[in-house]
Design an enzyme around this catalytic site. Structure first.
Site, PDB file in Angstrom:
ATOM      1  N   LYS A 107       0.809  -1.325   0.054  1.00  0.00           N
ATOM      2  CA  LYS A 107       0.001   0.166  -0.060  1.00  0.00           C
ATOM      3  C   LYS A 107       0.885   1.276   0.102  1.00  0.00           C
ATOM      4  CE  LYS A 107      -2.866  -3.636   1.231  1.00  0.00           C
ATOM      5  NZ  LYS A 107      -3.424  -4.411   0.387  1.00  0.00           N
TER       6      LYS A 107
HETATM    7  C1  LIG Z   1      -4.043  -5.637   1.560  1.00  0.00           C
HETATM    8  C2  LIG Z   1      -5.523  -5.811   1.802  1.00  0.00           C
HETATM    9  C3  LIG Z   1      -6.051  -6.264   2.698  1.00  0.00           C
HETATM   10  C4  LIG Z   1      -5.116  -7.092   4.028  1.00  0.00           C
HETATM   11  O1  LIG Z   1      -4.279  -6.017   4.455  1.00  0.00           O
HETATM   12  P1  LIG Z   1      -2.963  -6.666   5.549  1.00  0.00           P
HETATM   13  O2  LIG Z   1      -2.728  -5.378   6.108  1.00  0.00           O
HETATM   14  O3  LIG Z   1      -1.983  -7.088   4.617  1.00  0.00           O
HETATM   15  O4  LIG Z   1      -3.932  -7.660   6.602  1.00  0.00           O
HETATM   16  C5  LIG Z   1      -7.211  -6.433   3.148  1.00  0.00           C
HETATM   17  N1  LIG Z   1      -8.043  -6.092   1.920  1.00  0.00           N
HETATM   18  C6  LIG Z   1      -7.775  -5.298   1.206  1.00  0.00           C
HETATM   19  C7  LIG Z   1      -8.558  -4.802  -0.132  1.00  0.00           C
HETATM   20  C8  LIG Z   1      -6.404  -5.421   0.723  1.00  0.00           C
HETATM   21  O5  LIG Z   1      -5.909  -4.801  -0.489  1.00  0.00           O
END
Ligand SMILES: *Cc1c(COP(=O)(O)O)cnc(C)c1O
Length: 383
Positions: A188
């Site tokens: 992200k």
């Molecule tokens: C990356 C992501 C997650 C999970 O995030 P983590 O911090 O890795 O647990 C959940 N939902 C969406 C839409 C994502 O892109």
């Protein structure tokens, strides 16, 4: 292609970290308090302010944030939770952690997000919640979805994992949510290595989430540490250890300061890609919806029927130029973990899952690097 171009591979994503993060971590180490403590509290306050959220509760990642959101919203066994299949698998996994059933809804062909219409198709008398994703950073129309779900008593949980820095209806994404979950994974924009946040407009949900993330202890470990004679603690219910560390929070606070610059740079580079893609028939690039702006966390293109290559061929073509693209967003209903679930037809999800790829886009990307990607997209038309 020159030799140095062959040698340098262009990644799809790279976190933007600098000396300020290094200094922030060093300061935490020197302080001697490395677990959840004052830096987590400071990061929560800063994040809540920047996202215009009433309350923010830091957690270990977005998956645990989604889990906690379902718990505080009272979702449990026998309940159905509408989710997009077109999302990282954590979205579909979360309802199963509380004994509920994920029910897959299709998405809008332009944004890749749920809409009131796609939700309405799969809602039943057992639907308790919807997890609505701002997929790849593209803001969904949460206002429209809540206008449809709220009167039915269906809780809308915004999965804003990808969307820090995106806006909807002139405000930060998540500002209009009753509850939202965020990710700080390096894939992200804003990263803490691993990390997540829960934001909510409800103080009762924030209080309960704050306790539940820390074993449901009546007093936090940080508060107990602050007192010489610690009061006895009690455990009113079964909680979790979903804590973020002060090491992560210190990085997060620095990263939060970088977020506007990250978003601005990504949007500039995305505009460059969009101009190139506009001249290439057979490719469609993701764009801002009418009600908001995306942070281009995932800058995806759909490879249409009239393109000379299919998605797999285009990925090979890019790889030959040292460019690491990625297949687009996954479809959870096609994975062994979830393919046993009966579901409504998901034609848009399947098409986007088959035909999209994510272009390299990261803060430190140079003009020559982006030019190489644009060139490779163009030569797919004149091999
Ligand atoms: C990356 C992501 C997650 C999970 O995030 P983590 O911090 O890795 O647990 C959940 N939902 C969406 C839409 C994502 O892109």
């Amino acid at each position: 292609m020159s030799l140095d171009q062959q040698l340098t591979r262009i990644n799809v994503m790279q976190p933007w970290l600098g000396e300020e993060e290094v200094a922030a971590v060093a300061a935490v180490l020197r302080s001697g308090w490395v677990a959840q403590g004052p830096r987590v509290a400071a990061f929560e306050a800063a994040f809540a302010a920047s996202q215009e959220a009433a309350h923010a509760v830091a957690v270990s990642n977005c998956t645990t944030a989604l889990h906690l959101a379902l718990v505080v919203a009272g979702v449990g066994p026998g309940d159905e939770v509408v989710v997009p299949s077109f999302s990282f698998v954590a979205t579909a996994n979360a309802p199963t952690y509380v004994g509920a059933t994920p029910v897959f809804a299709d998405v809008d062909a332009t944004t890749g997000n749920l809409t009131p219409a796609t939700i309405a198709t799969v809602v039943t008398a057992r639907t308790r919640a919807v997890i609505a994703v701002d997929q790849g950073g593209v803001p969904l129309d949460l206002r429209a979805i809540r206008a449809w779900c709220d009167p039915l008593g269906i809780t809308v949980i915004e999965d804003a994992a990808c969307a820090a820095g995106s806006t909807a209806h002139g405000r930060p994404v998540g500002a209009g949510a009753e509850i939202a979950a965020w990710s700080f994974h390096p894939r992200k924009l804003l990263t803490t290595g691993e990390g997540g946040m829960l934001t909510t407009s409800r103080s009762d949900w924030a209080d309960r989430a704050r306790r539940l993330r820390e074993h449901a202890m009546s007093t936090s470990a940080a508060d107990r540490h602050a007192s010489v004679l610690a009061p006895p603690e009690s455990y009113a219910e079964v909680g979790f250890n979903f804590r973020m560390t002060d090491l992560q929070a210190a990085v997060g606070s620095v990263q939060l300061g970088r977020l506007p610059a990250m978003v601005a740079r990504r949007r500039e580079r995305a505009a460059t890609y969009a101009a190139v893609v506009a001249d290439l028939p057979g490719l469609r690039m993701v764009a801002d919806p009418a009600w908001g702006t995306t942070n281009f966390q995932s800058c995806w293109v759909e490879v249409l029927e009239d393109h000379p290559m299919d998605r797999e061929e285009l990925m090979v073509h890019l790889a030959e130029a040292g460019i690491s693209a990625r297949r687009g967003i996954m479809a959870a209903h096609r994975q062994p973990a979830h393919d046993h679930r009966s579901h409504a037809p998901l034609p848009v999800t399947e098409r986007l899952n088959d035909r999209t790829l994510i272009l390299p886009l990261f803060h430190q990307m140079t003009d020559p690097e982006q030019a190489r990607v644009c060139e490779a997209l163009s030569t797919a038309w004149r091999p």
